[in-house]
Design a protein around this motif. Structure first.
Motif, PDB file in Angstrom:
ATOM      1  N   ASN A  95      -4.846   2.494   9.780  1.00 33.58           N
ATOM      2  CA  ASN A  95      -3.739   2.685   8.838  1.00 33.58           C
ATOM      3  C   ASN A  95      -2.994   4.011   9.024  1.00 33.58           C
ATOM      4  O   ASN A  95      -2.432   4.556   8.073  1.00 33.58           O
ATOM      5  CB  ASN A  95      -4.224   2.572   7.386  1.00 33.58           C
ATOM      6  N   THR A  96      -3.007   4.518  10.250  1.00 32.98           N
ATOM      7  CA  THR A  96      -2.184   5.685  10.581  1.00 32.98           C
ATOM      8  C   THR A  96      -1.366   5.351  11.829  1.00 32.98           C
ATOM      9  O   THR A  96      -1.754   4.491  12.626  1.00 32.98           O
ATOM     10  CB  THR A  96      -3.028   6.941  10.839  1.00 32.98           C
ATOM     11  N   ILE A 156       5.854   8.441  -0.247  1.00 31.71           N
ATOM     12  CA  ILE A 156       5.674   9.885  -0.402  1.00 31.71           C
ATOM     13  C   ILE A 156       6.225  10.565   0.848  1.00 31.71           C
ATOM     14  O   ILE A 156       5.897  10.160   1.968  1.00 31.71           O
ATOM     15  CB  ILE A 156       4.189  10.266  -0.576  1.00 31.71           C
ATOM     16  N   TRP A 157       7.054  11.590   0.655  1.00 32.14           N
ATOM     17  CA  TRP A 157       7.567  12.391   1.769  1.00 32.14           C
ATOM     18  C   TRP A 157       6.799  13.707   1.761  1.00 32.14           C
ATOM     19  O   TRP A 157       6.991  14.532   0.891  1.00 32.14           O
ATOM     20  CB  TRP A 157       9.063  12.609   1.635  1.00 32.14           C
ATOM     21  N   LEU A 158       5.919  13.865   2.746  1.00 32.24           N
ATOM     22  CA  LEU A 158       4.987  14.995   2.766  1.00 32.24           C
ATOM     23  C   LEU A 158       5.571  16.163   3.536  1.00 32.24           C
ATOM     24  O   LEU A 158       5.989  16.025   4.690  1.00 32.24           O
ATOM     25  CB  LEU A 158       3.664  14.543   3.397  1.00 32.24           C
ATOM     26  N   LYS A 191       0.842  -1.201   0.000  1.00 34.91           N
ATOM     27  CA  LYS A 191       0.000   0.000   0.000  1.00 34.91           C
ATOM     28  C   LYS A 191       0.877   1.251   0.000  1.00 34.91           C
ATOM     29  O   LYS A 191       1.985   1.255   0.551  1.00 34.91           O
ATOM     30  CB  LYS A 191      -0.917   0.015   1.224  1.00 34.91           C
ATOM     31  N   LEU A 192       0.359   2.299  -0.601  1.00 35.51           N
ATOM     32  CA  LEU A 192       1.053   3.575  -0.622  1.00 35.51           C
ATOM     33  C   LEU A 192       1.245   4.085   0.818  1.00 35.51           C
ATOM     34  O   LEU A 192       0.290   4.159   1.593  1.00 35.51           O
ATOM     35  CB  LEU A 192       0.236   4.597  -1.419  1.00 35.51           C
ATOM     36  N   THR A 193       2.478   4.449   1.152  1.00 33.63           N
ATOM     37  CA  THR A 193       2.778   4.944   2.493  1.00 33.63           C
ATOM     38  C   THR A 193       3.277   6.384   2.409  1.00 33.63           C
ATOM     39  O   THR A 193       4.303   6.658   1.781  1.00 33.63           O
ATOM     40  CB  THR A 193       3.820   4.063   3.189  1.00 33.63           C
ATOM     41  N   GLN A 203      -1.539   4.401   3.706  1.00 34.00           N
ATOM     42  CA  GLN A 203      -1.071   4.367   5.090  1.00 34.00           C
ATOM     43  C   GLN A 203      -0.325   5.665   5.356  1.00 34.00           C
ATOM     44  O   GLN A 203       0.381   6.171   4.482  1.00 34.00           O
ATOM     45  CB  GLN A 203      -0.165   3.153   5.317  1.00 34.00           C
ATOM     46  N   LEU A 204      -0.473   6.192   6.573  1.00 30.22           N
ATOM     47  CA  LEU A 204       0.087   7.500   6.897  1.00 30.22           C
ATOM     48  C   LEU A 204       0.844   7.421   8.221  1.00 30.22           C
ATOM     49  O   LEU A 204       0.312   6.915   9.221  1.00 30.22           O
ATOM     50  CB  LEU A 204      -1.038   8.532   6.989  1.00 30.22           C
ATOM     51  N   ILE A 205       2.073   7.931   8.229  1.00 32.12           N
ATOM     52  CA  ILE A 205       2.918   7.924   9.429  1.00 32.12           C
ATOM     53  C   ILE A 205       3.383   9.345   9.730  1.00 32.12           C
ATOM     54  O   ILE A 205       3.801  10.074   8.832  1.00 32.12           O
ATOM     55  CB  ILE A 205       4.158   7.029   9.223  1.00 32.12           C
ATOM     56  N   TRP A 206       3.297   9.717  11.007  1.00 32.45           N
ATOM     57  CA  TRP A 206       3.910  10.955  11.500  1.00 32.45           C
ATOM     58  C   TRP A 206       5.101  10.607  12.383  1.00 32.45           C
ATOM     59  O   TRP A 206       5.110   9.588  13.084  1.00 32.45           O
ATOM     60  CB  TRP A 206       2.949  11.744  12.380  1.00 32.45           C
ATOM     61  N   ALA A 207       6.091  11.499  12.391  1.00 33.19           N
ATOM     62  CA  ALA A 207       7.188  11.419  13.358  1.00 33.19           C
ATOM     63  C   ALA A 207       7.822  12.802  13.456  1.00 33.19           C
ATOM     64  O   ALA A 207       7.709  13.618  12.544  1.00 33.19           O
ATOM     65  CB  ALA A 207       8.227  10.383  12.943  1.00 33.19           C
TER      66      ALA A 207
END
Length: 538
Positions: free
Chosen positions: A395-396, A416-418, A330-332, A365-369
């Protein structure tokens, strides 16, 4: 102690260096810039030495409480690879004498040029003096001022004992006491011909202003009288203004940042020339060699396999910290950087309903850090609010411990780097450079280095908005539309060709070797032409 080195060198003063995960003396982009510059300098055998502070407790350890919310932890750091060079120098702060001890990170360790690390945390000092070098960017203002004096004044005195220096480079203005100490020693003309300065964040919070009387009482200006100090930095005293007036040349850290900086400081009389050197990162430290090989050979099938493998490694951290199992097919999307208001970490949640629609497609999928400043309580509240929201949205995930090791995992494992800064507040925003080197496509507002990347290669990234309409609703809506577009494109031949092109192209554009050459030509050459690197490739 070894005999004083006779080769003339450039001394680079920085509160932080991001050299290696084991040496936690950094907070963010300013340290990442310094670390990458010094690794490029080491490869080129370029005559530089660093001066920094050995923070006993680092910046801070980003930990979780029993409910999973972020809390600030402190752990004393020990580094037995630092060499005790038996050098101590006296320093007077608030009319009290203390001692500053120097350790050396020798050339080659962690593939960097030598760096002198200063500490007040030694038995010769009382408790209060020892705490000066406890924590990077201490929230107590008087301690912070003392840290600047240690870096600038004691750093200068240590170098007098150990090195032959004729160019002094301030990476941000915190070490400006150096200029006043140099002026005492060699006169103003010498300072103005041997000092250069890199300015960073183009927002008020990133340009320090202090009560000039407090600085004077603490000994910040040494023997320089108050009126003279005021002529350089004003009253209240602006460290950036003083650096611009006392330096031979200054540089911004991207082309857009230069324009913003010129506008920001156009009222300052007798300021030095401001050029720009766009930030870059050390490819040897950041790029996955297997991704690079596959991209160079045009082997898109194995490029895909390698990227999915790297995503699995990142997802092990997600599962460990957040108890969620992510799918490598999946797109992350990753939002990861210093948690500051102008960077807008909340932006993916600007319209929660639209984010949920994307997530419910079961293709995202979405990740914060990221780390908030330990004294920025609003940013910490935002961080913990995003944690609470992530628990409600599948998915976060929100990861803690955003340091060099996790940063690299995120860049290797993201698609993807947002980047969502409010234009024109992002000086550079270097994190996306190393993401692009590893096939994580940059999606950003038109700010910082992304402007140059977009202008040169408009088809190699995704741009949020048009750089003119800065309305948040408009920009957020455009971001959601872009993510839908990427979802449709992801894991196609077109996608993996885009990944390949990013890996091959971004290295030349944002490798630290290019940055070092530009510093030597645009900044150090203003002081002494012998520091210019001759580019034999041209």
């Amino acid at each position: 102690m070894n005999k004083k080195e006779e080769t003339s060198k450039i001394a680079y003063f920085s509160m932080e260096f991001a050299i290696d995960q084991a040496l936690k003396t950094y907070a963010g982009g300013l340290g990442f810039l310094a670390g990458s510059l010094f690794k490029a300098a080491n490869r080129a055998n370029y005559p530089m030495v660093g001066v920094s502070i050995l923070w006993s407790y680092g910046y801070y350890d980003q930990m979780r409480d029993i409910e999973g919310r972020m809390v600030i932890g402190k752990t004393r750091k020990f580094h037995d690879y630092l060499v005790d060079i038996d050098v101590k120098v006296p320093l007077e702060i608030n009319r009290s004498k203390l001692w500053v001890k120097a350790y050396l990170l020798p050339a080659g360790i962690f593939s960097t040029r030598p760096i002198y690390y200063l500490t007040t945390d030694i038995p010769e000092n009382d408790y209060l003096s020892r705490t000066i070098s406890y924590n990077l960017y201490d929230s107590n203002n008087l301690t912070h001022i003392a840290q600047e004096m240690v870096l600038g004044i004691a750093g200068y005195e240590v170098l007098k004992k150990c090195e032959n220096i004729d160019v002094y480079h301030l990476n941000e203005a915190q070490a400006i006491p150096l200029a006043f100490r140099m002026m005492e020693d060699k006169g103003l003309d010498y300072v103005k011909n041997h000092l250069v300065f890199t300015t960073h964040t183009p927002i008020p919070a990133g340009n320090e202003i202090q009560d000039i009387n407090i600085l004077n009482n603490m000994g910040f200006f040494g023997s320089t009288d108050l009126k003279t100090a005021e002529n350089f930095g004003g009253n209240p005293f602006n460290l950036t203004v003083a650096a611009l007036k006392m330096s031979k040349k200054a540089n911004a850290v991207s082309k857009l940042h230069q324009q913003t900086t010129e506008e920001m400081w156009n009222w300052v009389p007798k300021r030095c020339e401001i050029t720009y050197v766009t930030n870059a990162q050390d490819v040897n430290s950041w790029q996955d060699v297997e991704l690079k090989r596959c991209a160079e050979e045009g082997d898109l099938e194995n490029l895909r396999k390698r990227k999915l493998h790297l995503k699995k490694q990142l997802y092990q951290v997600v599962a460990d910290q957040c108890g969620r199992l992510f799918d490598e097919e999946k797109l992350t999307v990753v939002w990861a950087r210093r948690f500051a208001e102008y960077k807008r970490p909340y932006f993916p949640l600007h319209d929660e309903e639209k984010l949920r629609e994307l997530i419910n497609s079961d293709k995202l999928q979405l990740i914060w850090a990221g780390k908030p400043h330990p004294a920025d309580f609003n940013a910490q509240v935002t961080f913990n609010w995003i944690i609470s929201k992530s628990r409600e949205i599948k998915n976060t995930a929100v990861l803690t411990g955003y340091e060099l090791h996790l940063s690299k995992l995120l860049k290797l494992g993201s698609d993807i780097w947002l980047n969502t800064p409010k234009r024109p507040n992002e000086a550079s925003g270097t994190s996306g450079m190393t993401a692009s080197m590893n096939g994580s496509i940059h999606m950003s507002t038109l700010d910082g280095w992304h402007v140059e990347w977009f202008n040169e290669y408009p088809d190699l990234s995704f741009t949020i908005g048009d750089g003119e309409n800065l309305n948040e609703d408009y920009e957020a809506d455009d971001m959601y539309k872009l993510i839908w577009k990427v979802i449709d494109m992801y894991d196609t031949d077109k996608w993996w060709k885009l990944v390949q092109d990013n890996i091959l192209t971004s290295v030349d554009f944002f490798n630290a070797d290019r940055m070092l050459k530009e510093y030597s030509k645009r900044v150090y050459n203003a002081v002494d032409k012998k520091y210019e690197i001759i580019d034999n490739d041209k």
